[in-house]
Scaffold this motif. Structure first.
Motif, short mmCIF file in Angstrom:
data_model
loop_
_atom_site.label_atom_id
_atom_site.label_comp_id
_atom_site.label_asym_id
_atom_site.label_seq_id
_atom_site.Cartn_x
_atom_site.Cartn_y
_atom_site.Cartn_z
N ASN A 194 34.49 45.30 52.67
CA ASN A 194 34.57 44.76 54.06
C ASN A 194 33.57 45.31 54.73
O ASN A 194 32.77 44.59 55.64
CB ASN A 194 35.76 45.06 54.50
CG ASN A 194 37.02 44.11 54.02
OD1 ASN A 194 36.69 43.07 53.57
ND2 ASN A 194 38.26 44.60 54.23
N GLN A 195 33.27 46.77 54.66
CA GLN A 195 32.30 47.42 55.59
C GLN A 195 30.76 47.01 55.26
O GLN A 195 30.24 46.41 56.14
CB GLN A 195 32.49 48.77 55.59
CG GLN A 195 33.33 49.48 56.37
CD GLN A 195 33.10 48.97 57.65
OE1 GLN A 195 32.03 49.21 58.31
NE2 GLN A 195 34.17 49.00 58.50
N ASP A 199 28.46 44.79 57.64
CA ASP A 199 27.02 45.12 58.15
C ASP A 199 25.99 44.07 57.80
O ASP A 199 24.95 43.87 58.57
CB ASP A 199 26.75 46.57 57.54
CG ASP A 199 27.29 47.85 58.28
OD1 ASP A 199 27.91 47.87 59.27
OD2 ASP A 199 27.57 48.57 57.28
N LEU A 200 26.26 43.47 56.71
CA LEU A 200 25.31 42.43 56.51
C LEU A 200 25.27 41.30 57.42
O LEU A 200 24.46 40.59 57.94
CB LEU A 200 26.01 41.61 55.12
CG LEU A 200 25.21 42.59 53.84
CD1 LEU A 200 25.94 42.05 52.68
CD2 LEU A 200 23.89 42.68 53.83
N SER A 201 26.72 40.98 58.00
CA SER A 201 26.91 39.74 58.84
C SER A 201 26.34 40.30 60.29
O SER A 201 25.85 39.56 61.15
CB SER A 201 28.03 39.24 58.93
OG SER A 201 29.01 40.28 59.48
N VAL A 206 19.83 44.11 53.00
CA VAL A 206 20.33 44.49 51.68
C VAL A 206 20.10 45.95 51.66
O VAL A 206 20.98 46.81 51.33
CB VAL A 206 20.05 43.62 50.77
CG1 VAL A 206 20.43 44.24 49.48
CG2 VAL A 206 20.65 42.01 50.85
N ALA A 207 18.85 46.35 51.99
CA ALA A 207 18.34 47.71 51.44
C ALA A 207 19.09 48.65 52.36
O ALA A 207 19.55 49.81 52.31
CB ALA A 207 16.77 47.75 51.57
N SER A 224 25.90 39.67 49.42
CA SER A 224 24.99 39.03 50.33
C SER A 224 24.95 37.38 49.80
O SER A 224 24.56 36.46 50.64
CB SER A 224 23.85 39.75 50.44
OG SER A 224 22.73 38.80 50.44
N LEU A 225 24.93 37.33 48.47
CA LEU A 225 24.56 35.98 47.95
C LEU A 225 25.68 35.08 47.50
O LEU A 225 25.67 34.19 47.11
CB LEU A 225 23.75 35.85 46.70
CG LEU A 225 22.12 36.86 46.95
CD1 LEU A 225 21.30 36.95 45.71
CD2 LEU A 225 21.52 35.81 48.09
#
Ligand SMILES: C[S@@+](CC[C@H](N)C(=O)[O-])C[C@H]1O[C@@H](n2cnc3c(N)ncnc32)[C@H](O)[C@@H]1O
Length: 481
Positions: A194-195, A199-201, A206-207, A224-225
Motif C-alpha cells: 500500500n505505502q 508514493d508512486l501515485s 521508482v528509484a 508500478s507496471l
C-alpha cells in the motif's frame, strides 16, 4: 554439550569482545583474585571454547577476571575447561555464566540482548531473558526495533519470492521458516504494497520509492507496471524494442541484477521474454548468477525459479542454491532441488552458462567454466537432456552462448578447429538431446572491453577476435518424456 579439563598456555587464551557481555573488566575484582591466588587459594578452571576464527586459540566463555589475575600473577598454564557448546549461542552462554556472581547492568543487558538477537534472529525473548537475567517483556523492549526490521526484511523476501511464483513450501525451506509463518506473512502482502503504491501515485520515481521503503527497484517496478502490457512495460523502462534479430546493447542496465561475472544486459532477457513467453508464464534459469532474469521477470510479470551454485540467502533469496554436478549426484540419481519434485513445469528455460574457459578465474572453483573442452561439452549433453526431462511439450529453451576460438596470440588461419567450441557444436548437442532450434538471434558483446593497444596488436598479427554472441531459441522435438 561436552567438556574437557586440561591446562593450556595462557597466551593461547583470548578475550573475544564479541561474546563478552560486560562493558569492562572490574580491575578491583582482578586485584582481589590475584591476591587470593598469591595466598594459594584455588579457583575453578576458566571455561573456554576453540576460537572459531583463530586456529589454535581459545576464547573465554567464563572467567575473564580469573584469566586477568592469572596473567597478573605470572601463571603460564592455567587449568581450563574446553567446552563444545553444540550450537548453544556463545554470547548467551557467557552471559548466563556472568550473572552468577553479579547481575548485568541495564546497559550490559540491553546490549547483550541486542547482540544475541542480531547474531541469531530466531532466538525468542524468553531464551534471551533467561540467559541475561531479565524478563521476557524487558527483552521485548530492548529488541523491539531490531525485531521489526527483521520482520520487514522477511516480509520483503517473501513478497519477492511469492511474486516470482516460488511455491510456499520452497519459500519456507529457503527462509528457514514454518509454512504457517509464510502463510501468515503472505496474508499481509497486499497491505505491504500500500505505502509504496501510494508514493508512486503521488509521483515519486521508482528509484525514490525503492530507496524510501528499502525495496529493490525491480520489486517496485513489479508494482508500478501492474496491469500494463509488455509493450507499455518496455516504454516505461525506457527500452526500445528491437524488431529484428539483432539485439545489441553496449551497457547493462544497472537497475537489474548485481555486479556479477558474465552479467547479461537486462534488455536481452526482456527481449527473450517478450518474443517467447507471455505474462504469468513460468521461467526457469538454472544458472541465475547475479539475478538479472528474476529481476526482469518481476518487471514483466513472469514467475521465475532460478538456481545457482553460489548461495546468497540474504541478497538473493529467490536464487535457490544448487550445484549441477552431472558426474556425481546426477549419475547417482540424486536430485536435491525442490525444482525436480514439482509438478509444475516451466514455460521457458533461459540458460546463460559461464562460457567455456572465459573468465574462469572470476567464477567459483567448481564452476563448469573450469572443465576441459570435452567435459564441458559432455556436461551440456547431460544438462540439455535433463532440461528436457523436466519440461512440458510446449516448453521453449533459450540458450545464450558465443563461439569460443583459441584466437589469443594466433593468426586466424592458424586456429585449431578441434580446440574450439563453435555455436554449431552446441546445436549438434541440442538436436541430439531432443531440442530443435527455431531462432538464432545475434546479441553481440560489447567491443569496448578491448583497449586500442590490444586492437592494434591483434590487427598486426591478423588475429580475428570474437564479439558475436547468440541466443539460440529451441522447441522440443520427440521423443517426449
Ligand atoms: C554467466 S553466469 C550467469 C549470469 C547471469 N545471467 C547474470 O546476468 O547475472 C553463470 C553462472 O553459472 C553458475 N555456475 C557455474 N557452474 C555451475 C554449476 N555446475 N552448478 C550451478 N551453477 C553453476 C556460476 O556461479 C554463475 O553464476
Amino acid at each position: 554439550m561436552t567438556k574437557t579439563t586440561t591446562t593450556i598456555p595462557i597466551s593461547d587464551i583470548i578475550l573475544d569482545e564479541d561474546i563478552y557481555p560486560r562493558a569492562r573488566i572490574d580491575q578491583k575484582r582482578v586485584g582481589i583474585f590475584a591476591e587470593n591466588m598469591r595466598d594459594g587459594f584455588k579457583f575453578d578452571p576458566i571455561e573456554v571454547q576453540a576460537h572459531p576464527d583463530v586456529t589454535g586459540k581459545y576464547r573465554i566463555l567464563d572467567g575473564v577476571h580469573r584469566w586477568s589475575a592469572y596473567k597478573a600473577t605470572g601463571v603460564t598454564e592455567p587449568e581450563v575447561i574446553i567446552k563444545n557448546l553444540d550450537g548453544v549461542d556463545p554470547l548467551l552462554y557467557a552471559a548466563k555464566k556472568a550473572i552468577g556472581p553479579q547481575q548485568l547492568t541495564e546497559e550490559e543487558a540491553r546490549k547483550t540482548a541486542r547482540r544475541a538477537f542480531q547474531n541469531n534472529p530466531s532466538l525468542t525473548s524468553s531464551e534471551i531473558g533467561k540467559a541475561i537475567g531479565r524478563s521476557r517483556q524487558a527483552v521485548d523492549s530492548y529488541i523491539a526495533d531490531l525485531r521489526a526490521a527483521t520482520q520487514m526484511e522477511l516480509d520483503l523476501k517473501i513478497f519477492r519470492m511469492n511474486q516470482l511464483k516460488i511455491p510456499q513450501e520452497r519459500i519456507a525451506k529457503r527462509l528457514g521458516q514454518a509454512r504457517e509463518t509464510i502463510r501468515n506473512h503472505l496474508a499481509k502482502m497486499p497491505e505491504l504494497a500500500n505505502q509504496p503504491k501510494a508514493d508512486l501515485s503521488r509521483g515519486f520515481t521508482v528509484a525514490q520509492v525503492a530507496e524510501k521503503h528499502g525495496w529493490t527497484e525491480p520489486m517496485v517496478w513489479s508494482l508500478s507496471l501492474e496491469g500494463k502490457d509488455d509493450l507499455e512495460r518496455f516504454k516505461e523502462l525506457g527500452w526500445g524494442l528491437r524488431t529484428w534479430d539483432l539485439w545489441d546493447w553496449n551497457d547493462c542496465d544497472r537497475r537489474f541484477g548485481d555486479d556479477w561475472p558474465g552479467r547479461i544486459p537486462a534488455q536481452l532477457i526482456a527481449h527473450i521474454l517478450y518474443y517467447f513467453s507471455r505474462q504469468k508464464d513460468l521461467v526457469f534459469d538454472p544458472m541465475g548468477g547475479g539475478g538479472v532474469t528474476p529481476d526482469v521477470c518481476l518487471a514483466f510479470n513472469r514467475g521465475c525459479w532460478s538456481l545457482d551454485m553460489i548461495d546468497r540467502p540474504d541478497a538473493r533469496p529467490e536464487i535457490e542454491p544448487y550445484y549441477w554436478d552431472l558426474k556425481g549426484d546426477f549419475k547417482k540419481g540424486r536430485k536435491t532441488s525442490g525444482f525436480f519434485n514439482s509438478k509444475q513445469k516451466p514455460d521457458l528455460i533461459i540458460i546463460d552458462p559461464p562460457y567455456f574457459d572465459k573468465k574462469r578465474d572470476d567464477y567459483a572453483q567448481k564452476s563448469i567454466s573450469m572443465l576441459p573442452r570435452q567435459e564441458y561439452l559432455e556436461f551440456f549433453e547431460g544438462f540439455f537432456g535433463l532440461m528436457k526431462q523436466h519440461s512440458k511439450k510446449t516448453t521453449k529453451l533459450a540458450f545464450i552462448n558465443a563461439d569460443w576460438r583459441d584466437f589469443q596470440n594466433k593468426p586466424a588461419v592458424d586456429e585449431d578447429r578441434e580446440a574450439s567450441i563453435l555455436i554449431d557444436d552446441y546445436l549438434r548437442i541440442l538436436n541430439k538431446t531432443g531440442w530443435q532450434h527455431t531462432h538464432i538471434i545475434q546479441a553481440p558483446m560489447s567491443t569496448q572491453r578491448f583497449s586500442a593497444g590490444v586492437v592494434s596488436a591483434m590487427q598486426k598479427k591478423r588475429i580475428l577476435g570474437v564479439t558475436s554472441r547468440y541466443v539460440i531459441v529451441l522447441k522440443q522435438c520427440g521423443p517426449f518424456p
